[in-house]
Design an enzyme around this catalytic site. Structure first.
Site, PDB file in Angstrom:
ATOM      1  N   ASP A 197      -8.460   6.153  -4.270  1.00  0.00           N
ATOM      2  CA  ASP A 197      -7.756   7.405  -4.551  1.00  0.00           C
ATOM      3  C   ASP A 197      -8.646   8.593  -4.179  1.00  0.00           C
ATOM      4  OD1 ASP A 197      -9.372   8.340  -6.822  1.00  0.00           O
ATOM      5  OD2 ASP A 197      -8.456   6.745  -8.009  1.00  0.00           O
ATOM      6  N   ASN A 226     -13.098   3.309  -5.523  1.00  0.00           N
ATOM      7  CA  ASN A 226     -11.696   3.705  -5.596  1.00  0.00           C
ATOM      8  C   ASN A 226     -11.199   4.252  -4.267  1.00  0.00           C
ATOM      9  OD1 ASN A 226     -11.977   3.004  -8.221  1.00  0.00           O
ATOM     10  ND2 ASN A 226     -12.104   5.089  -9.011  1.00  0.00           N
ATOM     11  N   TYR A 276       0.823  -1.221   0.000  1.00  0.00           N
ATOM     12  CA  TYR A 276       0.000   0.000   0.000  1.00  0.00           C
ATOM     13  C   TYR A 276       0.855   1.270   0.000  1.00  0.00           C
ATOM     14  CZ  TYR A 276      -4.192  -2.710   0.176  1.00  0.00           C
ATOM     15  OH  TYR A 276      -5.198  -3.569  -0.178  1.00  0.00           O
ATOM     16  N   HIS A 291     -14.896   1.525  -0.347  1.00  0.00           N
ATOM     17  CA  HIS A 291     -13.720   0.693  -0.055  1.00  0.00           C
ATOM     18  C   HIS A 291     -12.644   1.463   0.702  1.00  0.00           C
ATOM     19  CE1 HIS A 291     -14.820  -2.339  -3.503  1.00  0.00           C
ATOM     20  NE2 HIS A 291     -15.581  -2.459  -2.451  1.00  0.00           N
ATOM     21  N   LEU A 297     -14.925   0.921 -20.708  1.00  0.00           N
ATOM     22  CA  LEU A 297     -14.095   0.727 -21.895  1.00  0.00           C
ATOM     23  C   LEU A 297     -14.583  -0.458 -22.720  1.00  0.00           C
ATOM     24  CD1 LEU A 297     -11.556   2.010 -23.104  1.00  0.00           C
ATOM     25  CD2 LEU A 297     -10.185   0.399 -21.777  1.00  0.00           C
ATOM     26  N   ALA A 318     -13.270   6.641 -20.352  1.00  0.00           N
ATOM     27  CA  ALA A 318     -14.103   7.463 -19.465  1.00  0.00           C
ATOM     28  C   ALA A 318     -13.953   8.956 -19.750  1.00  0.00           C
ATOM     29  CB  ALA A 318     -13.743   7.164 -18.005  1.00  0.00           C
ATOM     30  N   THR A 364     -16.030   0.083 -14.006  1.00  0.00           N
ATOM     31  CA  THR A 364     -15.883  -1.033 -13.052  1.00  0.00           C
ATOM     32  C   THR A 364     -16.164  -2.350 -13.766  1.00  0.00           C
ATOM     33  OG1 THR A 364     -16.665  -2.001 -10.965  1.00  0.00           O
ATOM     34  CG2 THR A 364     -18.239  -0.574 -12.138  1.00  0.00           C
ATOM     35  N   SER A 365     -15.376  -3.374 -13.426  1.00  0.00           N
ATOM     36  CA  SER A 365     -15.473  -4.648 -14.134  1.00  0.00           C
ATOM     37  C   SER A 365     -16.663  -5.482 -13.671  1.00  0.00           C
ATOM     38  CB  SER A 365     -14.181  -5.451 -13.954  1.00  0.00           C
ATOM     39  OG  SER A 365     -13.992  -5.736 -12.586  1.00  0.00           O
ATOM     40  N   ARG A 370       1.376   1.940  -3.533  1.00  0.00           N
ATOM     41  CA  ARG A 370       0.150   2.489  -4.150  1.00  0.00           C
ATOM     42  C   ARG A 370       0.010   3.975  -3.790  1.00  0.00           C
ATOM     43  NH1 ARG A 370       0.677  -1.961  -5.206  1.00  0.00           N
ATOM     44  NH2 ARG A 370       1.549  -0.827  -6.940  1.00  0.00           N
TER      45      ARG A 370
HETATM   46  N1  APR Z   1     -12.291   4.238 -19.249  1.00  0.00           N
HETATM   47  C1  APR Z   1     -13.345   3.472 -18.861  1.00  0.00           C
HETATM   48  N2  APR Z   1     -13.201   2.231 -18.364  1.00  0.00           N
HETATM   49  C2  APR Z   1     -11.956   1.733 -18.267  1.00  0.00           C
HETATM   50  C3  APR Z   1     -10.809   2.480 -18.640  1.00  0.00           C
HETATM   51  C4  APR Z   1     -11.013   3.787 -19.169  1.00  0.00           C
HETATM   52  N3  APR Z   1     -10.017   4.570 -19.565  1.00  0.00           N
HETATM   53  N4  APR Z   1      -9.717   1.708 -18.433  1.00  0.00           N
HETATM   54  C5  APR Z   1     -10.153   0.546 -17.926  1.00  0.00           C
HETATM   55  N5  APR Z   1     -11.507   0.547 -17.825  1.00  0.00           N
HETATM   56  C6  APR Z   1     -12.394  -0.501 -17.317  1.00  0.00           C
HETATM   57  C7  APR Z   1     -11.893  -1.907 -17.554  1.00  0.00           C
HETATM   58  O1  APR Z   1     -12.317  -2.367 -18.840  1.00  0.00           O
HETATM   59  C8  APR Z   1     -12.557  -2.674 -16.421  1.00  0.00           C
HETATM   60  O2  APR Z   1     -13.842  -3.148 -16.797  1.00  0.00           O
HETATM   61  O3  APR Z   1     -12.467  -0.358 -15.921  1.00  0.00           O
HETATM   62  C9  APR Z   1     -12.714  -1.619 -15.314  1.00  0.00           C
HETATM   63  C10 APR Z   1     -11.755  -1.773 -14.151  1.00  0.00           C
HETATM   64  O4  APR Z   1     -12.005  -2.976 -13.512  1.00  0.00           O
HETATM   65  P1  APR Z   1     -11.199  -3.451 -12.197  1.00  0.00           P
HETATM   66  O5  APR Z   1      -9.744  -3.302 -12.418  1.00  0.00           O
HETATM   67  O6  APR Z   1     -11.710  -4.795 -11.825  1.00  0.00           O
HETATM   68  O7  APR Z   1     -11.602  -2.341 -11.100  1.00  0.00           O
HETATM   69  P2  APR Z   1     -12.899  -2.267 -10.188  1.00  0.00           P
HETATM   70  O8  APR Z   1     -14.099  -2.769 -10.889  1.00  0.00           O
HETATM   71  O9  APR Z   1     -12.924  -0.893  -9.636  1.00  0.00           O
HETATM   72  O10 APR Z   1     -12.535  -3.278  -9.034  1.00  0.00           O
HETATM   73  C11 APR Z   1     -13.391  -3.376  -7.929  1.00  0.00           C
HETATM   74  O11 APR Z   1     -11.844  -4.799  -6.813  1.00  0.00           O
HETATM   75  O12 APR Z   1      -9.721  -5.414  -6.202  1.00  0.00           O
HETATM   76  C12 APR Z   1     -10.851  -4.756  -5.808  1.00  0.00           C
HETATM   77  O13 APR Z   1     -11.021  -3.247  -4.062  1.00  0.00           O
HETATM   78  C13 APR Z   1     -10.650  -3.326  -5.404  1.00  0.00           C
HETATM   79  O14 APR Z   1     -12.224  -1.493  -5.581  1.00  0.00           O
HETATM   80  C14 APR Z   1     -11.614  -2.566  -6.280  1.00  0.00           C
HETATM   81  C15 APR Z   1     -12.619  -3.627  -6.660  1.00  0.00           C
END
Ligand code: APR
Length: 234
Positions: free
Chosen positions: A94, A92, A56, A109, A202, A219, A176-177, A59
């Site tokens: 951040d 996030n 961390y 989170h 994305l 984004a 978010t994924s 990070r």
């Molecule tokens: N614009 C839009 N979307 C984007 C971009 C961009 N420039 N770059 C990446 N992405 C998308 C990716 O395609 C993906 O679907 O953002 C998503 C990021 O996914 P993750 O990395 O899984 O992040 P997140 O969904 O925030 O993860 C959730 O998981 O590990 C834990 O605690 C951590 O808060 C986090 C949680």
């Protein structure tokens, strides 16, 4: 512009990617180089606190100098103009949303720029490293941890989030994924409340088909365009 629907927005790592903050999943994501169970669980901290804190600390150092991008700024603009209930939930850790001017913001989170003592409960803003640092309140070491929510821990503000989703008329998930719960299930709660649901990402996320509408792209391009549309439509 009265009578706006209640708006709930969920953001994930993708909204900060263009500011230079790495995402978690996918090529070059943080979880490619680190095992969650080694660095992001209470068990990992109990076994090897220095390792977790060093992860961390790296990070936190990465956050130095990062700036909000056009997507963060557009959401702050939207909040200021939205004449109706508004809640921005971010996964996030951040600080880019607040730096852009968002105020109705919930860090479900936690926050990387805060530290908390796992022994005495002290907590405060923290911008330096944590590895090897004793708690300023109780003096114990190891005890300080980043004020973030690890896997197996309960996210912050779930009651407030659930209430907002139950009353919501428009729900958007950005960058978010859709792989981490409970956030991945928010779209379903919003749908049950009768809200229009939209995903901005994305690429299609894991739960993309749960959304009524989808916009794909970076984004910094698609979020400002969506915000302008909403504001003009009002
Ligand atoms: N614009 C839009 N979307 C984007 C971009 C961009 N420039 N770059 C990446 N992405 C998308 C990716 O395609 C993906 O679907 O953002 C998503 C990021 O996914 P993750 O990395 O899984 O992040 P997140 O969904 O925030 O993860 C959730 O998981 O590990 C834990 O605690 C951590 O808060 C986090 C949680």
């Amino acid at each position: 512009m009265a009578d706006r629907p209640a708006l709930v927005i969920l953001t994930g790592a993708g909204i900060s990617a263009e500011s230079g903050v790495p995402t978690f999943r996918g090529g070059g994501g943080l979880w490619e180089g680190h095992r969650i169970e080694d660095v992001a669980t209470p068990g990992a901290f109990a076994r090897d606190p220095e390792r977790v804190l060093r992860f961390y600390d790296a990070r936190r150092r990465q956050l130095a100098g990062v700036e909000p991008n056009a997507a963060h700024r557009a959401l702050a603009r939207l909040e200021a103009a939205w004449d109706g209930p508004f809640l921005l939930i971010t996964q996030n850790v951040d600080h880019l949303h607040e730096q852009a001017g968002s105020r109705k913001l919930l860090h479900m989170h936690g926050e990387l720029l805060r530290a908390r003592c796992s022994r005495c409960g002290w907590s405060d803003r923290w911008t330096g490293d944590l590895a090897g640092v004793a708690c300023p309140a109780c003096g114990r070491l190891p005890a300080l941890r980043p004020d973030v929510v690890w896997f197996e821990e309960i996210p912050i503000g779930l009651d407030r989030i659930e209430a907002a989703l139950e009353a919501c008329g428009l729900f958007a998930a950005i960058g978010t994924s859709g792989q981490v719960w409970p956030a991945a299930g928010f779209v379903e709660l919003a749908r049950r409340a009768g809200a229009h649901t939209i995903e901005l990402n994305l690429e299609p996320s894991e739960g993309s088909d749960r959304f009524a509408e989808r916009r794909l792209g970076p984004a910094s391009r698609i979020v400002p365009a969506w915000v302008e549309e909403l504001l003009v439509a009002g």
